[in-house]
Design a protein around this motif. Structure first.
Motif: not given
Length: 97
Positions: A1-5, A7-10
């Motif tokens: 998983m990348t850092e952006a994934n 940090r998603t609200p889900e």
């Protein structure tokens, strides 16, 4: 998983819900263990109560029934039942009425 994934609200919500579920299981387990300890203490007091009855007199008719100790045994048992029930409700909040 990348850092952006991550940090998603889900993902944050899922991690939060998992942490809450783990904390609920831990609290429920501690409450159940306390209930077991209270039952053991009540059993010990009851055993001592019976021992005091058996040792209190030479004959069966002279013995003094130490009923005053029921004021220690019964509240311990009631507290144990309450802790067990609370532990069950904490672990399974969806089954609350």
């Amino acid at each position: 998983m990348t850092e952006a994934n991550r940090r998603t609200p889900e993902a944050i919500l899922a991690a939060h819900q998992q942490t809450i579920a783990e904390n609920r299981r831990l609290v429920a387990q501690v409450l159940r263990y306390l209930a077991v300890v209270l039952v053991a203490v009540a059993g010990t007091v009851f055993g001592l109560m019976m021992l005091a009855y058996l040792v209190s007199g030479d004959s069966r008719y002279d013995r003094d029934w130490p009923g005053r100790y029921w004021f220690a045994v019964l509240p311990l048992l009631v507290a144990a039942v309450g802790l067990k029930a609370t532990g069950d409700r904490v672990k399974n909040p969806s089954s609350n009425s």
